[in-house]
Design a protein around this motif. Structure first.
Motif, PDB file in Angstrom:
ATOM      1  N   THR A 158       0.867  -1.316   0.020  1.00 13.73           N
ATOM      2  CA  THR A 158      -0.116  -0.155  -0.139  1.00 13.73           C
ATOM      3  C   THR A 158       0.924   1.245  -0.042  1.00 13.73           C
ATOM      4  O   THR A 158       0.432   2.155  -0.755  1.00 13.73           O
ATOM      5  CB  THR A 158      -0.906  -0.066   1.254  1.00 13.73           C
ATOM      6  OG1 THR A 158      -1.638  -1.118   1.128  1.00 13.73           O
ATOM      7  CG2 THR A 158      -1.668   1.356   1.059  1.00 13.73           C
TER       8      THR A 158
ATOM      9  N   ILE B  90     -11.680   6.646   0.090  1.00 14.49           N
ATOM     10  CA  ILE B  90     -10.758   5.548  -0.218  1.00 14.49           C
ATOM     11  C   ILE B  90     -11.734   4.493  -1.068  1.00 14.49           C
ATOM     12  O   ILE B  90     -11.331   3.953  -2.132  1.00 14.49           O
ATOM     13  CB  ILE B  90     -10.226   4.912   0.928  1.00 14.49           C
ATOM     14  CG1 ILE B  90      -9.232   5.981   1.652  1.00 14.49           C
ATOM     15  CG2 ILE B  90      -9.527   3.639   0.671  1.00 14.49           C
ATOM     16  CD1 ILE B  90      -8.698   5.385   2.985  1.00 14.49           C
ATOM     17  N   GLN B  91     -12.788   4.182  -0.660  1.00 12.16           N
ATOM     18  CA  GLN B  91     -13.817   3.194  -1.095  1.00 12.16           C
ATOM     19  C   GLN B  91     -14.106   3.511  -2.804  1.00 12.16           C
ATOM     20  O   GLN B  91     -14.043   2.909  -3.656  1.00 12.16           O
ATOM     21  CB  GLN B  91     -14.995   2.815  -0.569  1.00 12.16           C
ATOM     22  CG  GLN B  91     -15.944   1.795  -0.913  1.00 12.16           C
ATOM     23  CD  GLN B  91     -17.115   2.427  -1.975  1.00 12.16           C
ATOM     24  OE1 GLN B  91     -17.578   3.514  -1.478  1.00 12.16           O
ATOM     25  NE2 GLN B  91     -17.537   1.610  -2.881  1.00 12.16           N
TER      26      GLN B  91
ATOM     27  N   GLN C 174     -12.467   6.135  -4.631  1.00 15.38           N
ATOM     28  CA  GLN C 174     -11.516   6.139  -5.428  1.00 15.38           C
ATOM     29  C   GLN C 174     -10.859   4.650  -5.911  1.00 15.38           C
ATOM     30  O   GLN C 174     -10.655   4.596  -6.987  1.00 15.38           O
ATOM     31  CB  GLN C 174     -10.144   6.824  -4.565  1.00 15.38           C
ATOM     32  CG  GLN C 174     -10.418   8.283  -4.393  1.00 15.38           C
ATOM     33  CD  GLN C 174      -9.177   8.856  -3.383  1.00 15.38           C
ATOM     34  OE1 GLN C 174      -8.728   8.164  -2.585  1.00 15.38           O
ATOM     35  NE2 GLN C 174      -9.258   9.910  -3.584  1.00 15.38           N
ATOM     36  N   THR C 175     -11.163   3.702  -4.993  1.00 10.69           N
ATOM     37  CA  THR C 175     -10.912   2.119  -5.472  1.00 10.69           C
ATOM     38  C   THR C 175     -11.793   1.788  -6.525  1.00 10.69           C
ATOM     39  O   THR C 175     -11.366   1.062  -7.407  1.00 10.69           O
ATOM     40  CB  THR C 175     -10.826   1.395  -4.188  1.00 10.69           C
ATOM     41  OG1 THR C 175      -9.993   1.786  -3.065  1.00 10.69           O
ATOM     42  CG2 THR C 175     -10.661  -0.192  -4.655  1.00 10.69           C
ATOM     43  N   SER C 176     -12.976   2.372  -6.393  1.00 10.71           N
ATOM     44  CA  SER C 176     -14.233   1.701  -7.374  1.00 10.71           C
ATOM     45  C   SER C 176     -13.728   2.498  -8.884  1.00 10.71           C
ATOM     46  O   SER C 176     -14.154   1.766  -9.894  1.00 10.71           O
ATOM     47  CB  SER C 176     -15.320   2.345  -6.722  1.00 10.71           C
ATOM     48  OG  SER C 176     -15.759   3.607  -6.766  1.00 10.71           O
TER      49      SER C 176
ATOM     50  N   LEU D 230     -10.859   2.797  -9.976  1.00  8.10           N
ATOM     51  CA  LEU D 230      -9.490   2.300 -10.067  1.00  8.10           C
ATOM     52  C   LEU D 230      -8.424   3.425  -9.793  1.00  8.10           C
ATOM     53  O   LEU D 230      -7.274   3.152 -10.421  1.00  8.10           O
ATOM     54  CB  LEU D 230      -9.401   1.742 -11.731  1.00  8.10           C
ATOM     55  CG  LEU D 230     -10.562   0.870 -11.975  1.00  8.10           C
ATOM     56  CD1 LEU D 230     -10.185   0.489 -13.287  1.00  8.10           C
ATOM     57  CD2 LEU D 230     -10.446  -0.389 -11.039  1.00  8.10           C
TER      58      LEU D 230
ATOM     59  N   PHE E 149      -5.992   3.523  -7.624  1.00 11.09           N
ATOM     60  CA  PHE E 149      -5.574   2.915  -6.583  1.00 11.09           C
ATOM     61  C   PHE E 149      -4.332   3.752  -5.962  1.00 11.09           C
ATOM     62  O   PHE E 149      -4.460   3.875  -4.633  1.00 11.09           O
ATOM     63  CB  PHE E 149      -5.016   1.622  -6.973  1.00 11.09           C
ATOM     64  CG  PHE E 149      -5.990   0.554  -7.472  1.00 11.09           C
ATOM     65  CD1 PHE E 149      -6.971   0.162  -6.460  1.00 11.09           C
ATOM     66  CD2 PHE E 149      -6.299   0.299  -8.862  1.00 11.09           C
ATOM     67  CE1 PHE E 149      -7.918  -0.856  -6.811  1.00 11.09           C
ATOM     68  CE2 PHE E 149      -7.362  -0.654  -9.015  1.00 11.09           C
ATOM     69  CZ  PHE E 149      -8.040  -1.115  -8.133  1.00 11.09           C
TER      70      PHE E 149
ATOM     71  N   ALA F 167      -6.038   6.155  -3.512  1.00  5.63           N
ATOM     72  CA  ALA F 167      -6.506   5.511  -2.441  1.00  5.63           C
ATOM     73  C   ALA F 167      -5.486   5.073  -1.407  1.00  5.63           C
ATOM     74  O   ALA F 167      -5.642   5.286  -0.501  1.00  5.63           O
ATOM     75  CB  ALA F 167      -7.343   4.519  -2.835  1.00  5.63           C
ATOM     76  N   ALA F 168      -4.459   4.537  -1.963  1.00  7.40           N
ATOM     77  CA  ALA F 168      -3.248   4.296  -1.081  1.00  7.40           C
ATOM     78  C   ALA F 168      -2.767   5.325  -0.368  1.00  7.40           C
ATOM     79  O   ALA F 168      -2.358   5.180   0.688  1.00  7.40           O
ATOM     80  CB  ALA F 168      -2.137   3.383  -1.793  1.00  7.40           C
TER      81      ALA F 168
END
Length: 306
Positions: free
Chosen positions: A43, A266-267, A269-271, A273, A275, A278-279
């Motif tokens: 991460t 974070i959720q 940003q992850t959806s 992509l 990453f 989000a990290a």
């Protein structure tokens, strides 16, 4: 023989015993490394990568951290903080509110179980009853508040039926109030258990000595019980704070997807992509949580007390 003695010092541990101890710790160490240290390292590494709409680009850049707090050096035209800083402050606000409420409720319940319930069997029964909500999932427990707090829910109907209000109260659901209420409902048990454990270890003769010395009930509580329960309070606080700071499901469901939090960012940003972004947010959030935990552990040496 597992130890050897020397003329100038205490017995020393033999190499054979040391090797056995390392082999016993090896499985737990392996699990810790594989499921915690390696994902954490990945991460942190990805948080410094670059990215575009199609791919992750292994690189070393501070772009992601700069993007998170872009424009936060000055206030907006309306005198507000930037979006990222406002989101972190909102998350911290929920954390402090939930921590304070769970501490009060958890301490009161633990105190009642430890000092007012004399029968061990009844203590066990009431303690098990406290765990009943954990027999269902968090989502079900959250959704159960909707029929109660909704515009046409039981609470509004009861208040209108009693003539206390003329129209439904809007802020009961999908608001800060409902989010905090759900958090307290979900996570108070994490405060009750360690405090109750600390209270059960208090020597009852200390309470009798305080009573014989003329101390009032509040004086005994504040000067004897609270200091001796400090370890449980700190452990429960760590549990609640770490869970609430990273939670996004409860805020999403009980806030009607209208309240932002770091976990929710974070959720999202992850959806999409994103990453590396989000990290980076995850690393910053982890740093904030670790600073809070560090501050709490300065108040008591948990390892010594346990």
């Amino acid at each position: 023989m597992s130890t050897t003695t020397t003329p100038s010092g205490p017995p020393s541990i033999s190499p054979t015993r040391t090797v056995k101890a390392w082999w016993q710790a090896a499985p737990f160490t392996l699990v810790f490394v594989v499921f915690f240290l390696i994902p954490l390292a990945l991460t942190v590494m990805v948080s410094f990568w670059n990215f575009n709409e199609y791919e992750l680009i292994p690189d070393f850049t501070l772009r992601n951290y700069a993007a998170i707090f872009e424009g936060c050096s000055t206030l907006t035209d309306h005198g507000d903080f930037c979006v990222s800083l406002s989101t972190y402050l909102s998350t911290l606000k929920f954390c402090l509110l939930v921590w304070g409420l769970t501490l009060v409720v958890g301490f009161a319940v633990a105190y009642f179980l430890a000092f007012h319930v004399r029968s061990p069997g009844m203590q066990t029964l009431l303690f098990v009853l406290c765990t009943v909500p954990f027999w269902t999932s968090n989502v079900i427990r959250m959704i159960s508040w909707v029929p109660l707090l909704g515009r046409n829910g039981l609470v509004n109907q009861g208040l209108m039926g009693a003539g206390l209000i003329d129209e439904p109260v809007e802020w009961l659901l999908f608001s800060d109030f409902s989010v905090v209420l759900a958090f307290v409902h979900l996570y108070t048990m994490f405060m009750i258990v360690p405090i109750f454990n600390s209270m059960m270890r208090i020597d009852r003769s200390l309470l009798e000595a305080a009573n014989d010395s003329g101390a009032s009930g509040w004086q005994t509580l504040w000067n004897v019980i609270v200091p001796l329960s400090k370890t449980g309070i700190i452990i429960g606080s760590i549990f609640v704070i770490t869970i609430v700071m990273g939670d996004f499901v409860t805020i999403g469901v009980m806030g009607g997807q209208q309240i932002a939090s770091v976990g929710k960012i974070i959720q999202v940003q992850t959806s999409y992509l994103q990453f590396p972004l989000a990290a980076a947010n995850a690393v910053i959030l982890l740093a904030c949580v670790l600073m809070i935990i560090w501050g709490l552990t300065r108040l008591v040496d948990i390892r010594k007390e346990l």
